[in-house]
Every structure is written in structure tokens, then in C-alpha cells.
Design a protein around this motif. Structure first.
Motif, PDB file in Angstrom:
ATOM      1  N   GLY A 169      -0.964   5.334  10.213  1.00 27.40           N
ATOM      2  CA  GLY A 169       0.251   3.697  10.190  1.00 27.40           C
ATOM      3  C   GLY A 169       0.426   3.665   9.300  1.00 27.40           C
ATOM      4  N   SER A 170       1.243   5.281   9.015  1.00 28.99           N
ATOM      5  CA  SER A 170       2.640   5.280   7.286  1.00 28.99           C
ATOM      6  C   SER A 170       3.396   5.312   7.991  1.00 28.99           C
ATOM      7  CB  SER A 170       2.330   6.320   6.874  1.00 28.99           C
ATOM      8  OG  SER A 170       2.618   7.873   7.854  1.00 28.99           O
ATOM      9  N   VAL A 171       3.908   5.303   9.663  1.00 32.45           N
ATOM     10  CA  VAL A 171       4.391   4.342  10.289  1.00 32.45           C
ATOM     11  C   VAL A 171       5.083   3.279  10.505  1.00 32.45           C
ATOM     12  CG1 VAL A 171       4.031   3.924  12.445  1.00 32.45           C
ATOM     13  CG2 VAL A 171       5.881   5.002  12.882  1.00 32.45           C
ATOM     14  N   LEU A 172       4.681   3.052   9.495  1.00 34.81           N
ATOM     15  CA  LEU A 172       5.280   0.578   9.574  1.00 34.81           C
ATOM     16  C   LEU A 172       5.517   1.197   8.489  1.00 34.81           C
ATOM     17  CD1 LEU A 172       1.692  -0.995  11.061  1.00 34.81           C
ATOM     18  CD2 LEU A 172       3.947   0.083  12.271  1.00 34.81           C
ATOM     19  N   GLU A 173       5.465   2.344   7.684  1.00 26.93           N
ATOM     20  CA  GLU A 173       6.874   2.509   5.816  1.00 26.93           C
ATOM     21  C   GLU A 173       8.140   2.145   5.899  1.00 26.93           C
ATOM     22  OE1 GLU A 173       4.596   4.357   3.119  1.00 26.93           O
ATOM     23  OE2 GLU A 173       2.570   3.876   4.294  1.00 26.93           O
ATOM     24  N   ALA A 174       8.090   0.643   6.205  1.00 24.59           N
ATOM     25  CA  ALA A 174      10.103   1.154   6.734  1.00 24.59           C
ATOM     26  C   ALA A 174      10.924   0.869   5.329  1.00 24.59           C
ATOM     27  CB  ALA A 174      10.367  -0.334   7.368  1.00 24.59           C
ATOM     28  N   GLY A 175      10.386   0.457   4.319  1.00 24.84           N
ATOM     29  CA  GLY A 175      11.154   0.765   3.250  1.00 24.84           C
ATOM     30  C   GLY A 175      10.702   2.692   2.756  1.00 24.84           C
ATOM     31  N   SER A 176       9.784   3.006   3.180  1.00 19.99           N
ATOM     32  CA  SER A 176       9.561   4.633   2.266  1.00 19.99           C
ATOM     33  C   SER A 176      10.451   5.051   2.480  1.00 19.99           C
ATOM     34  CB  SER A 176       7.814   5.493   3.437  1.00 19.99           C
ATOM     35  OG  SER A 176       7.789   6.847   2.844  1.00 19.99           O
ATOM     36  N   ASN A 177      10.609   6.409   1.296  1.00 19.75           N
ATOM     37  CA  ASN A 177      11.535   7.390   0.834  1.00 19.75           C
ATOM     38  C   ASN A 177      10.885   8.512   1.361  1.00 19.75           C
ATOM     39  OD1 ASN A 177      13.883   5.640  -0.571  1.00 19.75           O
ATOM     40  ND2 ASN A 177      12.245   5.921  -2.505  1.00 19.75           N
ATOM     41  N   ASP A 178       9.448   8.775   2.086  1.00 14.60           N
ATOM     42  CA  ASP A 178       8.779   9.891   1.530  1.00 14.60           C
ATOM     43  C   ASP A 178      10.312  10.467   2.983  1.00 14.60           C
ATOM     44  OD1 ASP A 178       7.067  12.021   3.125  1.00 14.60           O
ATOM     45  OD2 ASP A 178       5.523  10.913   2.875  1.00 14.60           O
ATOM     46  N   PRO A 179       9.850  11.950   3.040  1.00 17.11           N
ATOM     47  CA  PRO A 179      11.296  12.317   4.449  1.00 17.11           C
ATOM     48  C   PRO A 179      10.684  12.702   5.400  1.00 17.11           C
ATOM     49  CG  PRO A 179      10.971  13.102   1.975  1.00 17.11           C
ATOM     50  CD  PRO A 179      10.572  12.379   1.922  1.00 17.11           C
ATOM     51  N   THR A 180       9.387  13.002   5.403  1.00 20.68           N
ATOM     52  CA  THR A 180       8.493  13.114   6.789  1.00 20.68           C
ATOM     53  C   THR A 180       8.408  11.159   7.639  1.00 20.68           C
ATOM     54  OG1 THR A 180       5.736  12.492   5.980  1.00 20.68           O
ATOM     55  CG2 THR A 180       6.963  14.932   5.167  1.00 20.68           C
ATOM     56  N   ILE A 181       8.006  10.154   6.793  1.00 16.84           N
ATOM     57  CA  ILE A 181       7.814   8.935   7.448  1.00 16.84           C
ATOM     58  C   ILE A 181       9.489   8.963   7.453  1.00 16.84           C
ATOM     59  CG2 ILE A 181       7.685   6.690   6.840  1.00 16.84           C
ATOM     60  CD1 ILE A 181       5.354   7.338   4.816  1.00 16.84           C
ATOM     61  N   VAL A 182      10.716   8.749   6.805  1.00 16.30           N
ATOM     62  CA  VAL A 182      11.690   8.276   7.587  1.00 16.30           C
ATOM     63  C   VAL A 182      12.214   8.846   8.528  1.00 16.30           C
ATOM     64  CG1 VAL A 182      14.496   9.118   6.961  1.00 16.30           C
ATOM     65  CG2 VAL A 182      12.509   7.944   4.815  1.00 16.30           C
ATOM     66  N   GLY A 183      11.782  10.415   8.911  1.00  7.16           N
ATOM     67  CA  GLY A 183      12.409  11.153  10.162  1.00  7.16           C
ATOM     68  C   GLY A 183      10.709  10.757  11.069  1.00  7.16           C
TER      69      GLY A 183
END
Ligand code: SAH
Ligand code: DHB
Ligand code: MG
Length: 220
Positions: A169-183
Motif C-alpha cells: 500500500g505504500s504506493v498511496l504515499e503521494a508525498g513520499s521521498n522514498d525513491p522506490t515509492i516515487v519510482g
């Protein structure tokens, strides 16, 4: 009835029993990968079979894979191809590549697989398409670039599959700086708005937790 992760795993195992069954080469590949200390992040048996069926459904002859690990998904894909078919699979880690090569030999599919060792973004510009199917499953921060390359190297009617687009569900973290989530978020948005593909994404629960994949049909 509320469902629990243990039940999701049990159903995944039940489906693996019913639809995949025991498979010496694949089980040997998993054992060798584990013995060599590789992380157990390969696709599940059911997802491997799904990749295999997708490749057969489109009559794939040329497959591109980004991220080999011990070659578990690669073996599933190679088995879907005719004798003269090829999987080109890209792997940055020499130890993973060595384990994968031994697994390909044992599974009897080494002749259909061309493993290229190096950073995928260094190798992709040298590849000759067109590919019928691309499976993107490496470092997630580079997913947007991998998608662009896969699109460039795909034929119309080809399919691009991107693994791990849910990630608990981390794909929902729109403000994340985690490069994997951003990618992952970026590639989902690109895939969804790209006019040259028609795509969807599926979330899954099971032996590898809560995750999923996207699938894009290249239409032009
Ligand atoms: N597709 C495999 C799992 C791949 S795991 C299966 O389902 O069986 C992800 C793999 O990508 C790892 O082996 C990792 O070493 C590799 N990888 C990570 N960054 C990479 C890069 N920049 N280029 C190529 N491979 C990379
Ligand atoms: C990871 C990578 C994968 O390709 C996967 O299917 C699961 C986990 C990871 O890097 O943690
Ligand atoms: Mg994956």
C-alpha cells in the motif's frame, strides 16, 4: 467473514498445489537461490505461471526481463517460448547472475536465455527489439526509465508487465521521498496516461504479502 494474511497464504498455497503442482527444476532453482543467500523476492509460483501464460497467450518469441535474481521468473518465461525463442534478462549483481545461470542449465532452458550482466540502463540502449513481452522487476526507482525503454523496444500488440506496484500500500504515499515509492508512483502515472498503451493494475495478496503488478498492452 474477515480475512487474515494466514488465510491469503493458505489460498495461495492451495492454488499453487492445484494449478502449478510440484516442479523439480523450479524447486531446485529456489533451493539453490536460498542456499546462495539470495533474497527470496522472486515472484510466487502462481505469478510465475501467470507470466508464463501471458507469454503463451500472445505467442511471444522475444522476451525482455529487467531484474533476473536467481532466474525463477526467467525460467517460467523461457518455458513459454518456442525452441528458437529468447529471453534477454538483465542483472546487475554478478553473484545473482551466477546462481541464475546454474539454475537455467539445471532447468534445461539455458539455450533460450541470454543473461546480460550490468546495470540495466547501460545495457538497454544496446538492445535490438522488438520484444513481444517485457517484465520489469529490478530497482524500482528506475521504473520510469525502464518503462520508456520497454515501450521503445516493444512491438504493437506487445505487453509490458511491471512488478511490485503496490508494495504493502505504500504506493498511496503521494508525498513520499522514498525513491522506490516515487519510482513506482511515477511509472503508474506514466503507464496510465501513455497514449501508446492501454493498461491496468492488479493487487494481490498471498505468499509474498500485499503487492501487485501492472500490465500494459502496446497499441501503437
Ligand atoms: N525477476 C526475479 C526477481 C528480481 S529481484 C524473479 O521474480 O524471479 C530484482 C533483481 O534486480 C535483483 O537481482 C537485483 O540485483 C536486480 N537489479 C537491481 N538493480 C538493477 C539494475 N540497475 N540493473 C539490473 N538489475 C538490477
Ligand atoms: C523487492 C523487489 C522485488 O522485485 C519484489 O518482487 C519484492 C521485493 C525488494 O527490493 O524488496
Ligand atoms: Mg518483483
Amino acid at each position: 467473514m474477515p480475512s487474515q494474511p494466514e488465510q491469503w497464504n493458505a489460498v495461495d498455497e492451495y492454488f499453487a498445489d492445484v494449478f502449478v503442482g510440484s516442479d523439480r527444476a523450479l524447486e531446485a532453482a529456489l533451493r539453490a537461490s536460498e542456499a546462495a543467500g539470495l533474497p527470496a523476492i522472486q515472484v510466487t509460483p502462481n505469478q510465475g505461471k501467470l507470466l508464463h501464460l501471458f507469454a503463451r497467450m500472445i505467442g511471444a518469441r522475444n522476451v525482455l526481463e529487467v531484474g533476473t535474481l536467481g532466474g525463477y521468473s526467467t525460467i517460467w518465461l523461457a518455458r513459454a517460448l518456442p525452441e528458437d525463442g529468447r529471453v534477454i534478462t538483465l542483472e546487475i549483481d554478478a553473484k545473482h547472475a551466477a546462481v541464475a545461470r546454474a539454475n537455467f542449465e539445471r532447468a534445461g532452458v539455458a539455450g533460450k536465455i541470454d543473461l546480460k550482466l550490468g546495470a540495466a540502463l547501460d545495457i538497454l540502449p544496446s538492445l535490438q527489439g522488438p520484444f513481444d513481452l517485457a517484465f520489469i522487476d529490478a530497482d524500482k526507482q528506475n521504473n520510469p526509465d525502464y518503462f520508456n525503454w520497454a515501450l521503445k523496444l516493444s512491438r504493437p500488440g506487445g505487453v509490458i508487465i511491471i512488478d511490485n506496484v503496490v508494495r504493502d500500500g505504500s504506493v498511496l504515499e503521494a508525498g513520499s521521498n522514498d525513491p522506490t515509492i516515487v519510482g513506482v508512483r511515477k511509472v503508474n502515472e506514466m503507464t496510465g496516461s501513455e497514449q501508446r498503451v492501454s493498461a491496468t493494475a492488479i493487487q494481490m495478496v498471498g505468499a509474498k504479502g500485499w503487492d501487485g503488478f501492472s500490465l500494459a498492452l502496446v497499441v501503437s
